[in-house]
Design a protein around this motif. Structure first.
Motif, mmCIF file in Angstrom:
data_model
loop_
_atom_site.group_PDB
_atom_site.id
_atom_site.type_symbol
_atom_site.label_atom_id
_atom_site.label_comp_id
_atom_site.label_asym_id
_atom_site.label_seq_id
_atom_site.Cartn_x
_atom_site.Cartn_y
_atom_site.Cartn_z
ATOM 1 N N ALA A 137 0.842 -1.192 0.000
ATOM 2 C CA ALA A 137 0.000 0.000 0.000
ATOM 3 C C ALA A 137 0.876 1.241 0.000
ATOM 4 O O ALA A 137 1.835 1.342 0.760
ATOM 5 C CB ALA A 137 -0.906 0.008 1.234
ATOM 6 N N ARG A 138 0.545 2.197 -0.887
ATOM 7 C CA ARG A 138 1.313 3.433 -0.948
ATOM 8 C C ARG A 138 0.869 4.378 0.163
ATOM 9 O O ARG A 138 -0.284 4.363 0.598
ATOM 10 C CB ARG A 138 1.140 4.096 -2.324
ATOM 11 N N ASN A 139 1.779 5.216 0.595
ATOM 12 C CA ASN A 139 1.530 6.121 1.709
ATOM 13 C C ASN A 139 0.333 7.031 1.421
ATOM 14 O O ASN A 139 0.268 7.681 0.380
ATOM 15 C CB ASN A 139 2.780 6.967 1.968
ATOM 16 N N GLY A 140 -0.609 7.024 2.359
ATOM 17 C CA GLY A 140 -1.751 7.923 2.248
ATOM 18 C C GLY A 140 -2.923 7.374 1.468
ATOM 19 O O GLY A 140 -4.001 7.977 1.449
ATOM 20 N N GLU A 141 -2.749 6.248 0.798
ATOM 21 C CA GLU A 141 -3.841 5.681 0.008
ATOM 22 C C GLU A 141 -4.622 4.662 0.841
ATOM 23 O O GLU A 141 -4.093 4.056 1.778
ATOM 24 C CB GLU A 141 -3.305 5.022 -1.264
ATOM 25 N N ILE A 142 -5.886 4.476 0.472
ATOM 26 C CA ILE A 142 -6.740 3.527 1.186
ATOM 27 C C ILE A 142 -7.452 2.626 0.187
ATOM 28 O O ILE A 142 -7.632 2.966 -0.981
ATOM 29 C CB ILE A 142 -7.785 4.237 2.072
ATOM 30 N N TRP A 143 -7.822 1.463 0.713
ATOM 31 C CA TRP A 143 -8.675 0.538 -0.041
ATOM 32 C C TRP A 143 -9.821 0.143 0.877
ATOM 33 O O TRP A 143 -9.595 -0.271 2.016
ATOM 34 C CB TRP A 143 -7.884 -0.701 -0.462
ATOM 35 N N HIS A 144 -11.036 0.301 0.382
ATOM 36 C CA HIS A 144 -12.213 0.035 1.207
ATOM 37 C C HIS A 144 -12.876 -1.262 0.773
ATOM 38 O O HIS A 144 -13.324 -1.398 -0.369
ATOM 39 C CB HIS A 144 -13.225 1.179 1.102
ATOM 40 N N CYS A 145 -12.911 -2.238 1.706
ATOM 41 C CA CYS A 145 -13.593 -3.503 1.442
ATOM 42 C C CYS A 145 -14.998 -3.433 2.023
ATOM 43 O O CYS A 145 -15.168 -3.219 3.234
ATOM 44 C CB CYS A 145 -12.825 -4.663 2.061
ATOM 45 N N ARG A 146 -15.981 -3.604 1.173
ATOM 46 C CA ARG A 146 -17.362 -3.578 1.650
ATOM 47 C C ARG A 146 -17.751 -4.922 2.250
ATOM 48 O O ARG A 146 -18.214 -5.007 3.382
ATOM 49 C CB ARG A 146 -18.316 -3.228 0.507
ATOM 50 N N GLU A 147 -17.519 -6.005 1.509
ATOM 51 C CA GLU A 147 -18.003 -7.302 1.961
ATOM 52 C C GLU A 147 -17.234 -8.424 1.267
ATOM 53 O O GLU A 147 -16.777 -8.275 0.131
ATOM 54 C CB GLU A 147 -19.504 -7.440 1.674
#
Length: 864
Positions: A257-267
């Protein structure tokens, strides 16, 4: 006054864009006439989208079973979903009924516009003061009409201003959805894996998914970088082999994961390709770089079975203080317990140097509960060598378990020692409630307290009014750690009555300490008999707001023919409460049976936990026994646990002039055969109807334990006064510190001695007779103390204050010489005495329990 509001239509217009939204109430009243609904939501009507539907949510609130868990405060909840929130709602209940009682599940309906998949809840209440709070176990929410969609929000924390962090609100994240049935036995084969992301994602990282069962884990399912784009569904599959008999949880982990980035898992959904069974895991969370979450787990939840919760484990990792002991390598850790493991976790934290010489680094690992910790695996990546001193794992829950893993090992590249498995060296639990995390350690009860008598919902107004009139006949006695109050009569109190509640103030002129029981009674009204039904009773200190409440549900009577008193224990958060015990009292006499209609016998029983007050011995509990020279009858008495008994006060009066021969009194708990306390009286009482009652204070004579009649050797001379110096006994205490690395301690050590007659006060071992710096490795230290006579020593309690983080001490043994008898007692320990939470270590001879924070040795070894 309740104002009803009827609305047909509501329109909103944006003055800048001129866009209009319509809201329609479907020809209904917006608020209920009974006041149960104070919030109404209307869905927006748009020309291009169908309006959201109205949903009725059933909210079930599970109050915990710990002492003082319940509350009568106003509780509020805000439910958050993907479509917004419900706004703050009061979980309504009648003020005449404490809705959130200990161990109770209460269901409340909340009507709102469809919130979509639920994400979290915010729960709070408005009662300040220690004891006025609430221990919430969990909240479950189910959409009405849908039996297959129940959401679980676990709490297992106090909401009390006087406990732990003092917070009265908690944000609870979704634990998962509940399955109605267990998985089929045959779960082997192919499972489709469906991962749904949301449009909140700003990256598509490399991700792995692991399925965990009771007997192991699956091969991680890998999603390459770039495959998990935002607002998309990604699908793959996994094969479960024959070792899988169940699925307990799933684990998601992202990499690169790159600094400051996010990944959102719903389900995440798992579907068996053959049976079509589905498991749903609503993660609904952001995964980020090392500053945020990179690993998350969710359990499988099944109706009718225990729900595993997600716990936080706090790791304190100590690097040794020797030269070049630190490392710049990556470090990984795996926690293993009876219920599974956390998987291999990389320990990272940006912005500071980790694992440097003599430093303690703190990390948090979130995982589904792995059960009692058994071992810990530490892996060091490529880099400089590292000398690991120890690791402490803290589970910051009510039990407050802390587990020590001693290492004292180098992890070097190219050798097997780059990975090490550490066994649990010591486990401590908060078994001693005196050291639990209260914000205020000592209660002061002096001052004014407000009493609340509350009407129950099942009581009629007429019944409540009758009870209110009889409250003036109520007498109360309060017991605290510093003593008991004088009887407090409500006769001269001015009650303040509301529709369903009566309040009155009482004043304690002196500090009784921590209150632990209350005795209720009705004062005698001559020939008149009254009754008072007590249901819910609450007291609050008007200055400190310390609060306790009890549910009684009993009726008091002023009849002279029966017991006019009721005792109830006081429960406080994080304090062990006493229980109510039924005692059997047997009176042995030569002529008691033919005096039954003219003689009144009362008894006050005294123990280490207080007394019962004068209680009438009801006539009789069992059929009277009549022998050649002895008669006897048995009465019963309900009282809060008195502990070890030491005396009774016998009172006898008569309507006529007569003589009553009392030989002995036998007293025991009704549900136990032993111990039996025997009080020898051996007196013929000459009773005069015109004279006051005769009172006798009688010490315990014998105690029958395990079939053996033991003479009570305690000096019961009540009138003989001894000077303090005459009654003190000198003890010489020799403490041996082990000869091991790190065995010494700089903490403050204390000791308490327990004998068969008494126990000493807590004594600080601060001034040794020889060394100026006590408790060093391989040394012995001698202390001289003076305390009251204790009899033959049976056990000691020794511990320290934990000065310095996780200060440890390896205690070899303790020898104590009684100077008055020259007897020497030896208490072997040969183990580490770590004192992270001021938990005490008990030494009583022969039995070691390495799981709990207490060591038990039953009988000391007498050397001389």
């Amino acid at each position: 006054m309740i104002v009803l509001f009827y609305c047909l239509q509501l329109r909103l217009k944006d003055l800048d864009t001129k866009q209009e939204l319509g809201f329609y109430s479907a020809d209904q009243w917006l608020f209920k006439e009974d006041g149960s609904e104070t919030v109404t939501e209307l869905a927006a009507v748009r020309p291009d989208k169908a309006p959201l539907r109205e949903v009725l949510y059933s909210v079930s609130v599970h109050t915990g079973t710990l002492p003082a868990s319940g509350t009568d405060s106003d509780v509020f909840i805000t439910i958050f979903g993907e479509n917004g929130d419900s706004c703050k709602r009061k979980l309504r209940h009648s003020r005449s009924h404490t809705s959130f009682e200990r161990g109770q599940v209460n269901s409340v309906s909340v009507r709102a516009v469809d919130l979509g998949m639920l994400i979290k809840v915010l729960v709070e209440h408005n009662n300040m003061g220690y004891g006025a709070g609430w221990y919430l176990d969990q909240i479950t929410i189910q959409e009405s009409g849908k039996s297959d969609c129940q959401y679980v929000f676990s709490c297992q924390q106090w909401l009390d201003s006087g406990v732990a962090d003092g917070r009265m609100e908690r944000e609870l994240r979704l634990l998962g959805k509940v399955r109605n049935e267990r998985l089929a036995e045959n779960i082997q084969g192919t499972w489709d894996v469906i991962v749904t992301t949301s449009d909140a994602s700003s990256m598509s990282p490399k991700m792995s998914l692991t399925i965990c069962g009771e007997k192991g884990t699956s091969i991680p399912v890998l999603f390459p970088k770039g495959s998990l784009k935002k607002a998309e569904i990604c699908q793959t599959s996994v094969e479960l082999d024959k070792k899988f008999t169940s699925i307990c949880k799933v684990r998601l982990e992202i990499e690169d994961a790159r600094n400051g980035e996010i990944w959102h898992c719903r389900e995440v959904k798992l579907q068996h390709r053959k049976t079509k069974e589905i498991l749903e895991f609503p993660f609904l969370r952001n995964f980020a770089d090392a500053e945020g979450c990179t690993v998350a787990e969710l359990p499988v939840l099944t109706a009718g079975f225990h729900f595993s919760t997600v716990k936080e484990y706090v790791l304190y990792i100590t690097t040794a203080a020797s030269v070049k002991s630190g490392t710049d390598a990556d470090v990984y850790i795996t926690l293993r317990g009876l219920l599974g493991d956390t998987g291999r976790r990389k320990l990272t934290r940006k912005g500071e140097d980790l694992f440097t010489k003599g430093k303690v680094d703190i990390f948090r690992v979130e995982a589904v509960d792995v059960g009692s910790l058994q071992e810990l695996v530490v892996d060091k990546g490529k880099g400089s060598d590292w000398q690991l001193e120890k690791i402490i794992v803290h589970e910051p829950t009510f039990a407050g378990t802390k587990t020590l893993f001693m290492a004292q090992i180098w992890l070097k590249d190219g050798k097997k020692s780059a990975s090490v498995t550490l066994k649990a060296t010591e486990i401590q639990e908060r078994r001693n409630t005196a050291v639990l995390p209260l914000k205020k350690q000592q209660m002061k009860s002096e001052g004014t307290w407000r009493i609340y008598f509350t009407k129950l919902c099942e009581e009629t107004t007429e019944e409540f009014e009758k009870s209110v009139k009889n409250i003036s006949n109520l007498v109360m006695v309060f017991y605290g750690s510093n003593g008991k109050s004088n009887p407090i009569s409500m006769a001269n109190k001015v009650p303040h009555q509301a529709e369903d509640q009566v309040t009155s103030d009482v004043h304690f002129p002196s500090d009784l300490g921590m209150l632990y029981k209350v005795r209720f009674g009705l004062q005698s009204l001559g020939n008149n008999t009254s009754q008072l039904s007590l249901h819910h009773f609450k007291m609050q200190n008007t200055a400190t707001l310390d609060t306790f409440s009890v549910s009684i549900n009993k009726t008091l009577s002023s009849s002279l023919n029966g017991d006019r008193w009721i005792e109830v224990p006081v429960e406080w958060p994080l304090k062990a409460a006493l229980s109510v015990i039924t005692y059997h009292v047997t009176v042995f006499s030569s002529n008691v049976l033919n005096k039954r209609n003219v003689v009144l016998v009362t008894l006050c029983v005294c123990g280490i936990n207080g007394d019962t007050g004068d209680r009438i011995l009801g006539w009789p509990l069992q059929n009277p026994q009549q022998e050649e020279e002895n008669e006897s009858f048995t009465a019963q008495m309900d009282a809060v646990d008195l502990g070890e008994l030491h005396k009774v006060v016998l009172s006898i009066s008569s309507k006529t002039n007569c003589k009553l021969d009392v030989k002995t009194l036998h007293l025991k708990e009704a549900l136990k055969q032993e111990p039996v306390y025997i009080f020898e009286v051996n007196e013929v009482f000459s009773l005069d109807a015109h004279e006051p009652e005769i009172r006798r204070e009688i010490p315990v004579s014998f105690v029958i334990r395990e079939g053996v009649k033991l003479k009570n050797e305690i000096d019961h001379t009540l009138n003989k006064e001894k000077s303090p110096l005459e009654s003190l006994v000198e003890y010489i205490i020799k403490v041996y510190t082990g000869d091991k690395k790190g065995a010494g301690t700089d903490a403050s050590v204390h000791v308490i001695l327990f004998g068969d007659e008494d126990s000493s006060e807590l004594v600080q071992l601060t001034k040794p007779l020889e060394h100026q710096d006590p408790f060093e490795r391989g040394k012995s230290d001698v202390f001289r103390i003076k305390t009251k006579s204790l009899g033959r020593l049976r056990s000691i309690e020794i511990g320290h204050d934990g000065k310095g983080f996780a200060s440890g001490w390896f205690l070899e043994k303790v020898e104590i010489t009684d100077s008055s008898t020259n007897e020497v007692y030896c208490f072997n320990c040969s183990r580490s005495v770590s004192q992270y939470i001021k938990c005490l270590h008990y030494l009583e001879c022969c039995f070691l329990n390495n799981i709990y924070c207490k060591l038990y040795f039953v009988f000391p070894q007498l050397l001389f």
